[in-house]
Design a protein around this motif. Sequence first.
Motif, short mmCIF file in Angstrom:
data_model
loop_
_atom_site.label_atom_id
_atom_site.label_comp_id
_atom_site.label_asym_id
_atom_site.label_seq_id
_atom_site.Cartn_x
_atom_site.Cartn_y
_atom_site.Cartn_z
N UNK A 88 0.68 -1.32 0.13
CA UNK A 88 0.08 -0.03 0.03
C UNK A 88 0.73 1.17 -0.16
N UNK A 89 1.79 1.18 0.71
CA UNK A 89 2.87 2.30 0.76
C UNK A 89 3.42 2.61 -0.73
N UNK A 90 3.79 1.64 -1.46
CA UNK A 90 4.32 1.81 -2.62
C UNK A 90 3.37 2.28 -3.61
N UNK A 91 2.09 1.64 -3.58
CA UNK A 91 1.11 2.35 -4.38
C UNK A 91 0.76 3.93 -4.24
N UNK A 92 0.70 4.13 -2.77
CA UNK A 92 0.77 5.84 -2.24
C UNK A 92 1.78 6.48 -2.98
N UNK A 93 2.93 5.85 -3.15
CA UNK A 93 4.06 6.54 -4.01
C UNK A 93 3.58 6.86 -5.25
N UNK A 94 2.91 5.97 -5.98
CA UNK A 94 2.35 6.27 -7.21
C UNK A 94 1.34 7.37 -7.43
N UNK A 95 0.61 7.52 -6.31
CA UNK A 95 -0.40 8.64 -6.13
C UNK A 95 0.55 10.12 -5.97
N UNK A 96 1.76 10.09 -5.24
CA UNK A 96 2.34 11.10 -4.87
C UNK A 96 3.13 11.53 -6.08
N UNK A 97 3.63 10.63 -6.80
CA UNK A 97 4.53 11.01 -8.31
C UNK A 97 3.44 11.65 -9.05
N UNK A 98 2.14 11.21 -9.34
CA UNK A 98 1.22 11.72 -10.23
C UNK A 98 0.85 13.03 -9.83
N UNK A 106 10.19 6.92 -1.89
CA UNK A 106 11.26 6.24 -2.54
C UNK A 106 10.71 5.70 -3.85
N UNK A 107 9.38 5.28 -3.82
CA UNK A 107 8.49 4.93 -5.08
C UNK A 107 8.30 6.22 -5.99
N UNK A 108 8.06 7.22 -5.23
CA UNK A 108 7.58 8.28 -6.26
C UNK A 108 8.80 9.31 -6.82
N UNK A 109 9.74 8.93 -6.04
CA UNK A 109 11.28 9.58 -6.61
C UNK A 109 11.29 11.26 -6.22
#
Length: 243
Positions: A49-59, A86-89
């Motif tokens: 879920x935290x990694x998926x949250x990273x995708x939201x932040x990146x967007x 980290x996932x969002x960069x």
Amino acid sequence: MGARELWLVRHGESRANVLATAAQEAGDELIEVEWRDADVPLSPLGEQQAAALGAWIAEHAAFGVPNTVWSSSYLRARQTIEIALAEAGVELTPRVDERLRDRELGILDRLTAVGVEARFPAEAERRRWLGKFYYRPPGGESWADVALRIRSFLRDVDDVDDEGTALVAAHDAVVMLFLYVCGEMGEEEILDFAHGHTVTNASVTRLVRPSGQGRWRVATFAEHEHLDALAAPTEHPGDTDEQ
């Protein structure tokens, strides 16, 4: 001028969330958690879920947004935001702040609602009399106590995030009380809202005030579309906060 947006994130599913759900479904009195509350880690699903949250932040992150990242001092929140960034960069170091920690339950810690009634019936009755907002378990905090922490925290956010966006990783009760403080709600209003709404794991609640001053508006509450691909539950019976 102060901050214009707050992105309020609840931590991903924790190992204690899983154990609390199992204990409540079994009708147990005690949640068999081996860690103190500050040290409870994410579950494997919580990490996803935290990694998926990273995708939201990146967007949603662009042109220096968010300006700052803040985190509860509790491990599950710190893990969530570290994985997500980290996932969002996004190369920002979270500011760890103990005022964002979860509500402390004192002597009721690790007890289910059944356990509270069985072991501390006088406290259960006192809670019913005082109500959820003002009831403070011995050694613990009321919702009103947490609201005081948030009022203090918001002053610092406005000093640091002048006309910017702050990303905050915290806990379900804390996010709910941001709505109470920022929306200038009353006791009955926030309790009615909480009764019908849940801050799900790794969800995002966005508060906005374009002027950087005054009352905040809820742009989105507990947004969780970024989690849908996981096809897994993101809330637990413990979210109802029966203590």
